[in-house]
Design a protein around this motif. Structure first.
Motif, mmCIF file in Angstrom:
data_model
loop_
_atom_site.group_PDB
_atom_site.id
_atom_site.type_symbol
_atom_site.label_atom_id
_atom_site.label_comp_id
_atom_site.label_asym_id
_atom_site.label_seq_id
_atom_site.Cartn_x
_atom_site.Cartn_y
_atom_site.Cartn_z
ATOM 1 N N LEU A 67 1.187 -0.985 0.398
ATOM 2 C CA LEU A 67 0.134 -0.242 -0.528
ATOM 3 C C LEU A 67 1.464 1.609 -0.371
ATOM 4 N N LEU A 68 0.920 2.112 -0.652
ATOM 5 C CA LEU A 68 0.737 3.772 -0.861
ATOM 6 C C LEU A 68 0.269 4.324 0.047
ATOM 7 N N LEU A 69 0.931 5.074 0.927
ATOM 8 C CA LEU A 69 0.064 6.451 1.544
ATOM 9 C C LEU A 69 -0.338 8.282 1.052
ATOM 10 N N ASN A 70 -0.813 8.464 1.293
ATOM 11 C CA ASN A 70 -0.844 10.133 0.598
ATOM 12 C C ASN A 70 -0.237 10.590 2.183
ATOM 13 N N ASP A 71 0.377 11.502 1.492
ATOM 14 C CA ASP A 71 1.068 12.790 2.199
ATOM 15 C C ASP A 71 1.156 14.329 1.252
ATOM 16 N N ASP A 72 1.283 15.427 2.033
ATOM 17 C CA ASP A 72 1.346 17.100 1.580
ATOM 18 C C ASP A 72 2.000 17.298 0.373
ATOM 19 N N TYR A 73 3.419 16.335 0.662
ATOM 20 C CA TYR A 73 4.400 16.757 -0.065
ATOM 21 C C TYR A 73 4.562 16.310 -1.007
ATOM 22 N N THR A 74 4.814 15.137 -1.061
ATOM 23 C CA THR A 74 5.685 14.369 -2.547
ATOM 24 C C THR A 74 5.242 14.455 -3.522
ATOM 25 N N PRO A 75 5.760 15.065 -4.277
ATOM 26 C CA PRO A 75 5.094 15.380 -5.776
ATOM 27 C C PRO A 75 4.316 13.447 -6.995
ATOM 28 N N MET A 76 2.882 14.394 -7.482
ATOM 29 C CA MET A 76 2.629 13.728 -7.767
ATOM 30 C C MET A 76 3.299 12.744 -8.809
ATOM 31 N N GLU A 77 4.133 13.200 -9.509
ATOM 32 C CA GLU A 77 4.520 13.098 -10.602
ATOM 33 C C GLU A 77 5.989 11.563 -10.188
ATOM 34 N N PHE A 78 6.192 12.158 -8.930
ATOM 35 C CA PHE A 78 7.380 10.860 -8.753
ATOM 36 C C PHE A 78 6.760 9.981 -7.890
ATOM 37 N N VAL A 79 5.095 10.233 -7.200
ATOM 38 C CA VAL A 79 4.753 9.076 -7.315
ATOM 39 C C VAL A 79 4.175 8.420 -8.219
ATOM 40 N N VAL A 80 4.045 8.519 -9.480
ATOM 41 C CA VAL A 80 3.471 7.864 -10.633
ATOM 42 C C VAL A 80 4.639 7.271 -11.118
ATOM 43 N N ILE A 97 -4.060 5.410 -9.703
ATOM 44 C CA ILE A 97 -2.861 4.665 -8.538
ATOM 45 C C ILE A 97 -3.023 6.502 -7.499
ATOM 46 N N MET A 98 -1.858 6.889 -8.914
ATOM 47 C CA MET A 98 -1.908 8.103 -7.735
ATOM 48 C C MET A 98 -3.367 9.309 -7.334
ATOM 49 N N LEU A 99 -3.542 9.010 -8.168
ATOM 50 C CA LEU A 99 -4.680 9.934 -8.204
ATOM 51 C C LEU A 99 -6.125 9.205 -6.681
ATOM 52 N N HIS A 100 -5.513 7.376 -6.283
ATOM 53 C CA HIS A 100 -6.741 7.064 -5.742
ATOM 54 C C HIS A 100 -5.611 7.893 -4.732
ATOM 55 N N VAL A 101 -4.697 7.706 -4.315
ATOM 56 C CA VAL A 101 -3.854 6.915 -3.039
ATOM 57 C C VAL A 101 -4.061 8.985 -2.646
ATOM 58 N N HIS A 102 -4.337 9.576 -3.280
ATOM 59 C CA HIS A 102 -4.560 11.434 -3.256
ATOM 60 C C HIS A 102 -5.940 11.378 -2.617
ATOM 61 N N ASN A 103 -6.798 11.063 -2.707
ATOM 62 C CA ASN A 103 -7.882 10.962 -2.654
ATOM 63 C C ASN A 103 -8.462 10.890 -1.343
ATOM 64 N N PRO A 134 8.802 12.768 1.405
ATOM 65 C CA PRO A 134 8.274 11.435 2.788
ATOM 66 C C PRO A 134 6.468 10.440 2.627
ATOM 67 N N LEU A 135 7.286 9.925 0.925
ATOM 68 C CA LEU A 135 6.440 9.329 0.731
ATOM 69 C C LEU A 135 6.438 7.666 1.310
ATOM 70 N N GLN A 136 5.418 7.230 2.065
ATOM 71 C CA GLN A 136 5.332 6.102 2.777
ATOM 72 C C GLN A 136 4.689 4.487 2.092
HETATM 73 N N1 TYC Z 1 -1.260 14.136 -1.705
HETATM 74 C C1 TYC Z 1 0.046 14.390 -2.693
HETATM 75 C C2 TYC Z 1 0.486 16.084 -3.318
HETATM 76 O O1 TYC Z 1 -1.030 16.513 -3.650
HETATM 77 C C3 TYC Z 1 0.546 13.444 -3.515
HETATM 78 C C4 TYC Z 1 0.102 12.328 -3.481
HETATM 79 C C5 TYC Z 1 0.074 10.717 -4.219
HETATM 80 C C6 TYC Z 1 2.280 11.719 -2.494
HETATM 81 C C7 TYC Z 1 0.321 10.157 -3.763
HETATM 82 C C8 TYC Z 1 1.600 10.272 -1.678
HETATM 83 O O2 TYC Z 1 0.753 8.432 -2.192
HETATM 84 C C9 TYC Z 1 1.653 9.815 -2.624
HETATM 85 N N2 TYC Z 1 2.068 15.973 -3.905
#
Ligand code: TYC
Length: 142
Positions: A67-80, A97-103, A134-136
């Motif tokens: 599982l990937l956890l959301n955070d406020d700092y990791t860039p969306m492009e990096f997660v993709v 998947i990234m958008l799902h985690v984000h939401n 800080p991606l987890q």
């Molecule tokens: N929430 C992050 C942002 O708005 C993006 C993000 C998505 C971060 C998925 C972690 O697992 C993640 N930049």
């Protein structure tokens, strides 16, 4: 006189259908000794039921969800990019998947045997740390 294998006497070591379980054939033992001593044999009601050899089932490995956890700092492009690189996702699937985690806060990247899941989690955490994000990423037994 009571006979040793008289049906009215409960026999504690006698295997029953309940003890063997459904679907397992019951086998009558070739009770030569009893036959001689007790005069038993076919039709005498003295056959002993023995346990069939039960083949041990091949063990399947336990599976783990990564599982990937959301955070406020990791860039969306990096997660993709991580999802494409570590989990072999297409650009489109990775984006979803990234958008799902984000939401939703958490999302599944894949399901793997223990050591594969462990390696994937380590790769995500290593690459996030090296890039100071800080991606987890975690794993849980399915
Ligand atoms: N929430 C992050 C942002 O708005 C993006 C993000 C998505 C971060 C998925 C972690 O697992 C993640 N930049």
């Amino acid at each position: 006189m009571l006979r040793r294998f008289d049906r009215s006497i409960p026999q504690p070591d006698r295997t029953t259908r309940a003890a063997i379980g459904p679907g397992q054939p019951l086998q009558a033992a070739d009770n030569k000794d009893n036959d001689k001593k007790e005069g038993g044999g076919a039709g005498s009601g003295t056959d002993t039921i023995v346990r069939p050899k039960i083949k041990p089932k091949t063990q399947r490995p336990s599976l783990y969800r990564v599982l990937l956890l959301n955070d406020d700092y990791t860039p969306m492009e990096f997660v993709v990019l991580v999802l494409q690189d570590v989990f072999n996702k297409s650009r489109e699937d990775a984006m979803q998947i990234m958008l799902h985690v984000h939401n939703k806060g958490v999302g599944e990247c894949g399901i793997y045997p223990y050591e594969v899941a462990e390696t994937k989690v380590a790769r995500v955490m290593d690459t996030a740390r090296k890039n100071q994000h800080p991606l987890q990423c975690v794993m849980e037994k399915q």
